[in-house]
Design an enzyme around this catalytic site. Structure first.
Site, PDB file in Angstrom:
ATOM      1  N   HIS A 234      80.501  47.350  35.001  1.00  0.00           N
ATOM      2  CA  HIS A 234      81.392  48.349  35.792  1.00  0.00           C
ATOM      3  C   HIS A 234      82.009  48.488  36.958  1.00  0.00           C
ATOM      4  O   HIS A 234      83.188  49.321  36.362  1.00  0.00           O
ATOM      5  CB  HIS A 234      79.291  49.402  36.806  1.00  0.00           C
TER       6      HIS A 234
ATOM      7  N   HIS B 261      86.915  56.247  33.917  1.00  0.00           N
ATOM      8  CA  HIS B 261      85.997  57.316  34.841  1.00  0.00           C
ATOM      9  C   HIS B 261      87.937  58.049  34.179  1.00  0.00           C
ATOM     10  O   HIS B 261      88.664  58.028  33.623  1.00  0.00           O
ATOM     11  CB  HIS B 261      84.957  56.947  35.734  1.00  0.00           C
TER      12      HIS B 261
ATOM     13  N   HIS C  90      80.016  54.776  29.518  1.00  0.00           N
ATOM     14  CA  HIS C  90      79.132  54.908  29.649  1.00  0.00           C
ATOM     15  C   HIS C  90      77.335  54.781  28.682  1.00  0.00           C
ATOM     16  O   HIS C  90      76.965  54.778  28.994  1.00  0.00           O
ATOM     17  CB  HIS C  90      78.107  56.144  30.735  1.00  0.00           C
TER      18      HIS C  90
ATOM     19  N   HIS D 214      77.505  64.764  37.705  1.00  0.00           N
ATOM     20  CA  HIS D 214      77.467  62.962  38.361  1.00  0.00           C
ATOM     21  C   HIS D 214      77.714  62.378  39.233  1.00  0.00           C
ATOM     22  O   HIS D 214      77.520  61.639  39.754  1.00  0.00           O
ATOM     23  CB  HIS D 214      78.473  63.069  37.150  1.00  0.00           C
TER      24      HIS D 214
ATOM     25  N   HIS E 106      75.727  60.967  42.339  1.00  0.00           N
ATOM     26  CA  HIS E 106      76.228  59.119  42.610  1.00  0.00           C
ATOM     27  C   HIS E 106      76.551  59.126  44.366  1.00  0.00           C
ATOM     28  O   HIS E 106      76.086  58.747  44.942  1.00  0.00           O
ATOM     29  CB  HIS E 106      77.782  58.805  42.400  1.00  0.00           C
TER      30      HIS E 106
ATOM     31  N   PHE F  52      82.738  53.272  42.434  1.00  0.00           N
ATOM     32  CA  PHE F  52      82.303  52.823  41.432  1.00  0.00           C
ATOM     33  C   PHE F  52      82.157  50.596  41.429  1.00  0.00           C
ATOM     34  O   PHE F  52      81.432  49.865  40.038  1.00  0.00           O
ATOM     35  CB  PHE F  52      83.455  52.672  40.777  1.00  0.00           C
TER      36      PHE F  52
ATOM     37  N   HIS G 146      72.724  57.469  34.874  1.00  0.00           N
ATOM     38  CA  HIS G 146      73.551  57.727  33.451  1.00  0.00           C
ATOM     39  C   HIS G 146      72.814  57.853  32.212  1.00  0.00           C
ATOM     40  O   HIS G 146      72.982  59.034  31.389  1.00  0.00           O
ATOM     41  CB  HIS G 146      74.633  57.095  33.619  1.00  0.00           C
TER      42      HIS G 146
END
Ligand code: C2O
Length: 579
Positions: A178, A199, A208, A327, A331, A348, A361
């Site tokens: 990632h 992203h 993903h 999403h 996070h 990230f 995810h």
């Protein structure tokens, strides 16, 4: 090709700097060997034959220019105004050219090297035939037996870190995938000044999906159970709106201390960053956010999926509604605000170090799956070949490096898994209609015209009078253009239409039009630029705009308002639904 009026020479980089090919089928080189060799491994292309093939400053040719040159050969009839029409798909990175990952705020080197092991053997991945569908369970519903397997698989994955840190299936190696794909460690092939960033674009869902696919297969391999599946964090359903308890047992390998301690169960997630203190309000806000980002605010395929990102184009062209909505919220909600970069989940580079990331995810992936079944007037699939042919590299469960394509992951059932059926309570979660027609005149006091306000630095709640494209109820979208952000900051703001009370804690109302958000991420100049469109058609039903020709848009900064400047605002007739 012989008839082309220019020629190109490919010059190999200085062989003295190349990584020697390995005689072993799998060569797992500790990635720190490669760090400082970065950016010297590029093949250089030099061409002649017209101004459009001029190499860029660093000696490379912009592929789009080459292609534009080609179009000239066929005459003006083939010219189109969209330069992206001549682009190419994003190619899987060259692992041997992997470089440093940089800190998102300072641009300094991270204290981690997230480059994957290098392998010279790459196989084009073929999906194995599906013999039995594997069903990913909702995390709040898993059985004891399942949990025992999951914990054992993660324990073994973490053990690999110690036993063989270069095994690409190890926990940190997997987490670093990632980081490498998101913090500038991989350049686009042929464009050494352009990062690969998975992203903030249409690559978000496919990347993903593949990432989790191999993660799941590796876990299955480690416990010798090819039927193993990841659970999904069912945050779109009130039954799943807490951090799943299986991740909150401090004795479990699923536990991670680098989370916001205030948000451990029984705290209810706040997908809208509403700041609501009341749990019930949070739940209804969450359902409202889901309905908005999946249905109500979405006008086109790309509004949901994210903006086109092709070879040679700058990374992060813009997130889709789901990526920037639920999403991002999950996070940031899980990440530990006491850490400098909200590690682990809030950034990230570190997100993959939290086992909850993969469960989060899995639900993001489920949202893509559900979206494709919705009976709305928006086409569900992107047909552009530069999307379908985009590719990534992953190590599979047998440590084999494989190349996968976006086109092969559109239907997860072909990949052998599906999701446990649970209620989808937001499917018809329309906000209550306003009983009385909005009193635009009254709301308009204190609102200003766009030309007097924009570009707007969103330091405080701001009201704007925006002219409609047509009177009354029309099929329209609200466009917020050239949203410039400091990419090192978490940024979020909400958009309301004809809202009388500005109560920021309540999202479950007719006036809620949608949201913008950004997770901190690394870019070369720390600047991001994007545009979002929010569909207003259904909203007009709910607030009754009768024959109004202007609406009042309220912009509410939730986080990082100082670090965002919106270039412009306008309402236009709904553009075509696809693309
Ligand atoms: Cu790749 Cu949710 O981040």
């Amino acid at each position: 090709m012989a008839s082309l009026q220019y020629s190109c020479t490919v010059v190999a980089p200085n062989p003295g700097h190349r990584t020697p090919p390995s005689s072993k089928p799998f060569s797992a080189k500790p990635s720190y060997f490669l760090t400082h060799a970065r950016r010297s491994h590029r093949f250089q292309v030099s061409c002649n034959g017209g101004a459009s093939q001029k190499p860029t400053e660093d000696g490379q040719v912009d592929r789009r220019n080459m292609l534009l040159g080609l179009s000239g050969l066929y005459g003006a009839a083939n010219l189109v105004s969209d330069p992206q029409a001549y682009a190419a798909p994003i190619e899987a990175p060259e692992f041997k050219s992997c470089g440093e990952a940089r800190d998102v705020a300072t641009g300094d080197l991270l204290d981690v090297n997230c480059c994957p092991p290098v392998s010279d053997k790459i196989i084009d991945y073929k999906l194995p035939p599906v013999t039995k569908m594997r069903i990913r369970p909702a995390a709040q519903r898993v059985t004891k037996e399942y949990l025992a397997k999951f914990e054992e698989a993660i324990r073994l994955m973490k053990k690999l870190d110690k036993d063989d840190p270069t095994d690409p299936r190890g926990f940190m190696q997997q987490a670093n995938i990632h980081c490498a794909y998101c913090n500038g460690a991989h350049d686009q092939v042929g464009y050494k000044n352009l990062d690969i960033q998975v992203h903030n674009s249409w690559l978000f869902f496919p990347f993903h999906r593949w990432y989790l696919y191999f993660y799941e297969r590796i876990l299955g391999k480690l416990i010798d159970d090819p039927t193993f599946v990841l659970p999904f964090w069912n945050w779109d359903n009130p039954k799943g709106m807490q951090m799943p308890k299986i991740f909150d047992n401090t004795e479990s390998p699923l536990y991670n201390a680098n989370r916001n301690q205030d948000n451990r169960p029984p705290a209810i997630i706040d997908l809208g960053f509403s700041g609501a203190s009341d749990d019930l309000q949070k739940v209804v806000n969450n359902l409202t956010v889901m309905y908005s980002e999946m249905i109500r605010s979405v006008n086109s395929t790309l509004d949901f999926m994210g903006q086109p990102y092709k070879a040679g184009s700058a990374p992060s062209p813009g997130m889709g509604s789901s990526e920037r909505g639920s999403h991002v919220a999950a996070h940031v909600w899980v990440g530990n605000p006491k850490n400098k970069y909200r590690e682990d989940m809030g950034n990230f580079y570190s997100a993959g170090r939290d086992t909850l990331f993969y469960c989060h995810h899995a639900n993001v992936d489920r949202m893509w799956s559900i979206w494709r079944t919705l009976k709305t007037d928006v086409p569900k699939d992107i047909t552009d070949s530069d999307y379908l042919n985009a590719s990534f590299l992953f190590y599979d469960e047998n440590k084999q490096l494989v190349r996968v394509k976006v086109a092969d992951c559109l239907d997860h059932r072909r990949m052998g898994y599906d999701f446990e059926r649970v209620d989808i309570p937001w499917l018809n979660y329309k906000p209550p209609r306003k009983a009385a027609k909005a009193k635009v005149k009254k709301i308009a006091s204190g609102a200003q015209k766009p030309e007097d306000l924009f570009p707007l630095n969103l330091k405080k709640i701001t009201r704007v009078l925006v002219p409609k494209s047509a009177k009354g109820k029309a099929d329209e979208v609200l466009v917020l253009e050239n949203i410039e952000t400091d990419t090192t900051k978490f940024i979020k703001f909400d958009v309301f239409v004809n809202d009388e009370d500005d109560n920021a804690e309540e999202l479950d109302k007719a006036e809620y039009a949608g949201t913008f958000a950004q997770v901190p991420h690394k870019t070369k100049d720390k600047k991001g630029k994007s545009t979002i469109s929010l569909r207003l058609t259904e909203l007009y039903d709910d607030i009754d705009v009768a024959d109004d020709d202007t609406i009042v848009v309220t912009l509410i900064p939730r986080s990082g308002g100082d670090d965002v400047t919106i270039g412009g605002i306008k309402i236009i007739p709904s553009p075509p639904r696809s693309g």
